[in-house]
Design a protein around this motif. Sequence first.
Motif, PDB file in Angstrom:
ATOM      1  N   ALA A   1       0.832  -1.212   0.000  1.00 48.58           N
ATOM      2  CA  ALA A   1       0.000   0.000   0.000  1.00 48.58           C
ATOM      3  C   ALA A   1       0.859   1.251   0.000  1.00 48.58           C
ATOM      4  N   ALA A   2       1.977   1.210   0.702  1.00 47.88           N
ATOM      5  CA  ALA A   2       2.876   2.373   0.760  1.00 47.88           C
ATOM      6  C   ALA A   2       3.742   2.483  -0.489  1.00 47.88           C
ATOM      7  N   LEU A   3       3.981   1.342  -1.153  1.00 50.13           N
ATOM      8  CA  LEU A   3       4.861   1.335  -2.326  1.00 50.13           C
ATOM      9  C   LEU A   3       4.245   2.000  -3.547  1.00 50.13           C
ATOM     10  N   PHE A   4       2.973   1.721  -3.824  1.00 49.21           N
ATOM     11  CA  PHE A   4       2.392   2.153  -5.102  1.00 49.21           C
ATOM     12  C   PHE A   4       2.401   3.676  -5.314  1.00 49.21           C
ATOM     13  N   PRO A   5       2.182   4.498  -4.287  1.00 51.32           N
ATOM     14  CA  PRO A   5       2.247   5.943  -4.537  1.00 51.32           C
ATOM     15  C   PRO A   5       3.626   6.427  -4.985  1.00 51.32           C
ATOM     16  N   VAL A   6       4.688   5.652  -4.708  1.00 46.68           N
ATOM     17  CA  VAL A   6       6.037   6.064  -5.111  1.00 46.68           C
ATOM     18  C   VAL A   6       6.622   5.125  -6.158  1.00 46.68           C
ATOM     19  N   LEU A   7       5.780   4.261  -6.721  1.00 42.85           N
ATOM     20  CA  LEU A   7       6.273   3.246  -7.644  1.00 42.85           C
ATOM     21  C   LEU A   7       6.881   3.850  -8.898  1.00 42.85           C
ATOM     22  N   ILE A   8       6.229   4.867  -9.446  1.00 40.44           N
ATOM     23  CA  ILE A   8       6.768   5.551 -10.621  1.00 40.44           C
ATOM     24  C   ILE A   8       6.856   7.039 -10.319  1.00 40.44           C
ATOM     25  N   PRO A   9       7.809   7.746 -10.915  1.00 38.16           N
ATOM     26  CA  PRO A   9       7.959   9.178 -10.634  1.00 38.16           C
ATOM     27  C   PRO A   9       6.767   9.979 -11.146  1.00 38.16           C
TER      28      PRO A   9
ATOM     29  N   SER B   1      -4.906   1.536  -2.807  1.00 34.92           N
ATOM     30  CA  SER B   1      -3.667   2.228  -3.163  1.00 34.92           C
ATOM     31  C   SER B   1      -3.253   1.881  -4.589  1.00 34.92           C
ATOM     32  N   VAL B   2      -3.376   0.613  -4.945  1.00 30.12           N
ATOM     33  CA  VAL B   2      -3.049   0.183  -6.313  1.00 30.12           C
ATOM     34  C   VAL B   2      -3.974   0.872  -7.316  1.00 30.12           C
ATOM     35  N   GLY B   3      -5.278   0.852  -7.029  1.00 28.62           N
ATOM     36  CA  GLY B   3      -6.238   1.464  -7.941  1.00 28.62           C
ATOM     37  C   GLY B   3      -6.013   2.951  -8.141  1.00 28.62           C
ATOM     38  N   ASN B   4      -5.739   3.655  -7.061  1.00 31.91           N
ATOM     39  CA  ASN B   4      -5.479   5.087  -7.167  1.00 31.91           C
ATOM     40  C   ASN B   4      -4.223   5.370  -7.984  1.00 31.91           C
ATOM     41  N   ALA B   5      -3.199   4.533  -7.790  1.00 27.95           N
ATOM     42  CA  ALA B   5      -1.944   4.744  -8.510  1.00 27.95           C
ATOM     43  C   ALA B   5      -2.118   4.550 -10.011  1.00 27.95           C
ATOM     44  N   VAL B   6      -2.828   3.488 -10.405  1.00 29.45           N
ATOM     45  CA  VAL B   6      -2.981   3.255 -11.844  1.00 29.45           C
ATOM     46  C   VAL B   6      -3.915   4.283 -12.466  1.00 29.45           C
ATOM     47  N   PHE B   7      -4.899   4.761 -11.688  1.00 27.49           N
ATOM     48  CA  PHE B   7      -5.778   5.791 -12.237  1.00 27.49           C
ATOM     49  C   PHE B   7      -5.029   7.105 -12.440  1.00 27.49           C
ATOM     50  N   LYS B   8      -4.194   7.466 -11.474  1.00 32.10           N
ATOM     51  CA  LYS B   8      -3.441   8.713 -11.587  1.00 32.10           C
ATOM     52  C   LYS B   8      -2.382   8.646 -12.680  1.00 32.10           C
ATOM     53  N   SER B   9      -2.077   7.450 -13.137  1.00 34.52           N
ATOM     54  CA  SER B   9      -1.088   7.322 -14.206  1.00 34.52           C
ATOM     55  C   SER B   9      -1.678   7.620 -15.569  1.00 34.52           C
TER      56      SER B   9
END
Length: 326
Positions: free
Chosen positions: A70-78, A127-135
């Motif tokens: 959960a903590a990783l995905f927000p910082v997974l990609i720049p 967290s995963v869903g938010n990260a892929v949506f923001k991408s």
Amino acid sequence: MAESDELIARCLERLRSNDSEVKVDAINKLQAEFAAGVQPTEIEEVIAALKTTLRIPNQHVTTASLSAIAALFPVLIPESEEGVVNSHDATVLRHALSAFLSAGGILDRLGDNRERARESARDALVSVGNAVFKSNPNAASMGAKTAHPPKGPEPPLAMFERFLRELGFSSKVNRVREQSILTLVQLRRSNPRFPIRPFLTHLVDTLEDSDGGVRDCARASVIEIFTAAGVSDGARADLKKEMAKKGVRKGISDSILGQLMSTSGHGAEALHAEMQTSVEPASLATLRPTMGALASSSSLSRTMSFASGTSEGPEGPVMAEVITVY
């Protein structure tokens, strides 16, 4: 940054230990680094290590792994000022999604007997869903949905949607289906523009689920999502059409439609007219303190659906998501 890289490398080394306590301590340290905004340089090694620990049959190790993911995905990609995900970053996202959402991963943990584990799995999935949506590049400015999806790798958002539908909503485990519904609600709360249309059929199916708890959760969730102030009357009409198509029991559909009528932006009569022209005849405590509170909720916004494409960017092919309002 070099100090953080060294700490992460030491943690990865300690994860090879056979001692569960050593593993948990290392995972907790990784989580703290990610939560502090540290982006690991050896991202492939981190993904591989957490994929393994997530599937270890030890509740302390798996729960710690879920929190770290959960903590990783927000910082997974720049983060990109242009909101563009280059081909490398998209590949990293797809790799992470395959590692953590495939069989034996996060979605399976939604069915855990322990409430804390289920909540940790749901938080990780959100967290995963938010990260892929923001991408998604140009999410707020693109126009119509394409009739034929372009060739090429599956976009991260479409990949996430597929996993959630196939291993979540379609799971044989009651708790997994229920938690999948709650995940979607939580995603909409944290990001009101998260697409709901790809899940409409599955949401309606859960209204007639074989498990009473899933049915109750589905009803409350559908009401919360579709009574949001920014959801269009057309989206509500689609919901009514889908419920009629699926043969949802009259008592259930009427109770939901009554809530939708009362919150229509154009009034009950206008919504009823639109529904008539478009329809062929035919854990709850986390969701709602009262049904009235749900009906008046204004924290969610309009419903979206997406089609995917690619275009050329300065660093190679760029994932492109084409948006259409529900």
